[in-house]
Motif scaffolding. Structure first.
Motif, short mmCIF file in Angstrom:
data_model
loop_
_atom_site.label_atom_id
_atom_site.label_comp_id
_atom_site.label_asym_id
_atom_site.label_seq_id
_atom_site.Cartn_x
_atom_site.Cartn_y
_atom_site.Cartn_z
N ALA A 238 0.83 -1.20 0.00
CA ALA A 238 0.00 0.00 0.00
C ALA A 238 0.86 1.25 0.00
O ALA A 238 0.61 2.19 -0.76
CB ALA A 238 -0.94 0.00 1.21
N VAL A 239 1.89 1.28 0.83
CA VAL A 239 2.78 2.44 0.90
C VAL A 239 3.47 2.66 -0.44
O VAL A 239 3.58 3.79 -0.93
CB VAL A 239 3.81 2.29 2.04
N ARG A 240 3.92 1.59 -1.05
CA ARG A 240 4.58 1.72 -2.36
C ARG A 240 3.63 2.28 -3.42
O ARG A 240 4.01 3.13 -4.22
CB ARG A 240 5.12 0.36 -2.81
N LYS A 241 2.38 1.80 -3.42
CA LYS A 241 1.41 2.30 -4.39
C LYS A 241 1.04 3.76 -4.10
O LYS A 241 0.89 4.55 -5.02
CB LYS A 241 0.15 1.43 -4.40
N LEU A 242 0.89 4.10 -2.82
CA LEU A 242 0.61 5.49 -2.46
C LEU A 242 1.73 6.40 -2.96
O LEU A 242 1.47 7.46 -3.53
CB LEU A 242 0.47 5.64 -0.94
N LYS A 243 2.96 5.96 -2.76
CA LYS A 243 4.11 6.76 -3.17
C LYS A 243 4.18 6.89 -4.69
O LYS A 243 4.35 7.99 -5.22
CB LYS A 243 5.40 6.15 -2.63
N SER A 244 4.04 5.78 -5.39
CA SER A 244 4.19 5.83 -6.85
C SER A 244 3.07 6.62 -7.52
O SER A 244 3.30 7.28 -8.54
CB SER A 244 4.28 4.42 -7.45
N ALA A 245 1.88 6.58 -6.94
CA ALA A 245 0.75 7.32 -7.51
C ALA A 245 0.67 8.74 -6.96
O ALA A 245 -0.14 9.53 -7.44
CB ALA A 245 -0.56 6.58 -7.23
N ASP A 246 1.47 9.05 -5.95
CA ASP A 246 1.47 10.36 -5.30
C ASP A 246 0.07 10.73 -4.81
O ASP A 246 -0.46 11.80 -5.09
CB ASP A 246 2.02 11.44 -6.23
N VAL A 247 -0.54 9.79 -4.08
CA VAL A 247 -1.85 9.99 -3.48
C VAL A 247 -1.78 9.64 -2.00
O VAL A 247 -0.78 9.11 -1.54
CB VAL A 247 -2.95 9.13 -4.19
N ALA A 248 -2.85 9.91 -1.26
CA ALA A 248 -2.86 9.64 0.17
C ALA A 248 -3.92 8.61 0.56
O ALA A 248 -4.10 8.33 1.73
CB ALA A 248 -3.07 10.93 0.94
#
Length: 140
Positions: free
Chosen positions: A23-33
């Motif tokens: 989840a953290v990786r996807k949040l970071k790569s998509a630049d979302v929260a």
């Protein structure tokens, strides 16, 4: 203004078996929260947010590599439909004390709206209306 006018279309999602680290990786790569969690049929289950990751994983000392998102997803994040007025989305977000709302069609995530998206759309509408008023004033 309708929810479809301000939503992010086709947001990335998480599967229930993914981990907090995923989840953290996807949040970071998509630049979302926030990221919606969907089952194998695409049905909306809830949302994983940065805030939830901090409170439910980090503060509790859980291992992000082992903690499945089903254990930390927030089922209280509200939802709306694409044709709902933005005012309805804001009301639901306020009632749930959430900065996010999932946009669903037949229990399937088609979009995501954050309070920042609504503020930006409101600024654009205000600017457009201000220009229209200014143009009208100049004509008279």
């Amino acid at each position: 203004m309708r929810c479809r006018d301000v939503m992010w279309k086709g947001p990335i999602t998480l599967a229930p078996e993914e981990t907090a680290q995923d989840a953290v990786r996807k949040l970071k790569s998509a630049d979302v929260a926030a990221i919606p969690v969907t089952d194998e049929t695409g049905r909306y289950l809830g949302m994983v947010t940065e805030r939830g990751l901090v409170r439910d994983v980090m503060a509790e000392g859980l291992d992000p590599k082992l903690t499945r998102v089903t254990l930390i997803l927030d089922r209280g994040v509200p939802s709306c439909e694409p044709d709902d007025p933005v005012a309805v989305a804001l009301k639901r977000m306020d009632e749930a004390r959430s900065r996010w709302i999932a946009v669903l069609e037949s229990d399937r995530v088609v979009g995501l709206i954050g309070t920042r998206d609504i503020r930006q759309a409101a600024r654009e509408v205000d600017a457009h209306e201000l220009h229209a008023l200014t143009d009208a004033a100049l004509l008279h």
